[in-house]
Design an enzyme around this catalytic site. Structure first.
Site, short mmCIF file in Angstrom:
data_model
loop_
_atom_site.label_atom_id
_atom_site.label_comp_id
_atom_site.label_asym_id
_atom_site.label_seq_id
_atom_site.Cartn_x
_atom_site.Cartn_y
_atom_site.Cartn_z
N TYR A 35 0.80 -1.21 0.10
CA TYR A 35 -0.08 -0.13 0.06
C TYR A 35 0.75 1.31 -0.07
O TYR A 35 1.96 1.10 0.23
CB TYR A 35 -0.80 0.03 1.15
CG TYR A 35 -0.15 0.12 2.69
CD1 TYR A 35 0.60 -0.46 3.33
CD2 TYR A 35 -0.43 1.51 3.11
CE1 TYR A 35 1.02 -0.04 4.45
CE2 TYR A 35 0.07 1.94 4.24
CZ TYR A 35 0.66 1.10 4.96
OH TYR A 35 1.51 1.26 6.23
N LYS A 149 6.61 -1.89 2.03
CA LYS A 149 5.15 -1.16 2.71
C LYS A 149 4.14 -2.33 2.35
O LYS A 149 3.21 -2.01 1.54
CB LYS A 149 5.08 0.06 1.92
CG LYS A 149 4.08 1.04 2.77
CD LYS A 149 4.19 2.47 2.42
CE LYS A 149 3.12 3.47 3.35
NZ LYS A 149 3.15 3.41 4.57
N GLU A 181 11.96 2.09 14.36
CA GLU A 181 11.11 3.23 13.78
C GLU A 181 9.69 3.38 14.49
O GLU A 181 9.81 2.38 15.46
CB GLU A 181 10.67 2.85 12.47
CG GLU A 181 9.92 1.82 11.91
CD GLU A 181 9.63 1.59 10.49
OE1 GLU A 181 9.52 2.44 9.85
OE2 GLU A 181 9.45 0.29 10.26
#
Ligand code: PDD
Length: 282
Positions: A35, A149, A181
């Site tokens: 995505y 992703k 992250e």
């Protein structure tokens, strides 16, 4: 007045509540897809070329043939933005491997499912920008290909929920005591006027704001580096920042309940935020 959202599904534009995907879609069954989230400000896409290129890379990494060419994607995204009234929007794009009898291995001769939707841009509340956000730290328990992703986001979802359960808005993840992250953001450390992020490897998503933050630092003459960052450094930071398509650049002023630096948004945040707003208008 509520706006009827128009979405794109496999070549058609239709109202959101009429869009249907078969239950055997591999996105539903396996999380087998990728995505993008692309911002559009005042009707103009922000860093579209970079988002498009990352989508192509994600598709290539999971061996789905790109269903559209550059012009085709640009057309879908700009059509959706043009059809909605919100000044600022975010466009969600998703491609899955398609609909097939359940079997882990790739099906043959199946077309990918292509879905795209524009929504009103979820601007951060002014109070969050004024006071800064709370975050927690947790071990990064995700897989080893976070540079893709992928729509398989269970690790990210559980990390974000742990943050919300703790009254925070983001979870900062660590692998072997080293920063990776956020559950849906990249994380930046500010110390002594320098901005540091982690190297873009397979443990983190190469956020489009990675490049944006680097460019803005250069423009503002703020020293910038990518290097490994240990847990202790997060707690000794002058400032911590998050970046993502939807949060833009956001200050973290509490980490695991402790103040970060002076516990208020710092001067580097303010300069980068102002520069980000200027970049949006440029
Ligand atoms: N997420 N890392 C992760 C795990 C993310 O999910 C995101 C963004 C980022 C930042 O990438 P970018 O600057 O390209 O938005 C980093 C989006 C916004 C989401 O899943 O909603």
């Amino acid at each position: 007045m509520t706006t009827t959202q128009t979405v794109y599904l496999n070549g058609e534009y239709l109202p959101l509540d009429e869009a249907r995907v078969p239950v055997l879609d591999r996105g539903f069954i396996f999380g087998d897809g990728v995505y993008e989230v692309v911002p559009a400000y005042q009707g103009r896409l922000f860093r579209w070329g970079e988002h498009r290129a990352r989508l192509a890379r994600s598709l290539d990494r999971i061996r789905i043939t790109d269903p559209l060419d550059d012009a085709g994607w640009a057309d879908v995204v700009s059509t959706l933005v043009a059809r909605h009234p919100w000044p600022d929007q975010m466009v969600y794009l998703q491609v899955t491997r398609g609909v097939a009898k359940r079997d882990h291995a790739f099906p043959k001769g199946v077309e990918p499912t292509v879905f795209a939707m524009a929504s009103e841009f979820p601007h951060a509340a002014p109070a969050l920008r004024e006071q800064g956000a709370s975050a927690i730290t947790l071990p990064d328990e995700r897989w080893l290909h976070n540079d893709i992703k992928s729509i398989s986001l269970l690790g990210n979802v559980l990390a974000r929920q742990a943050a919300v359960d703790a009254g925070a808005i983001e979870c900062v993840m660590l692998r072997d005591g080293m920063l990776t992250e956020g559950s849906a953001s990249n994380v930046w450390l500010v110390r002594g006027g320098r901005v540091a992020g982690v190297p873009k490897d397979q443990l983190v998503l190469g956020g489009i704001r990675f490049g944006v933050v680097e460019t803005l630092c250069r423009q503002c003459s703020i020293p910038f580096e990518l290097r490994r960052i240990a847990r202790e450094e997060l707690f000794a930071a002058d400032e911590l920042l998050l970046s993502s398509a939807t949060r833009e650049v956001l200050p973290v002023t509490r980490l695991d309940g402790r103040p970060v630096g002076r516990g208020v948004p710092g001067p580097v945040y303010q300069r980068l935020y102002d520069a980000y707003q200027a970049a949006k208008r440029a």
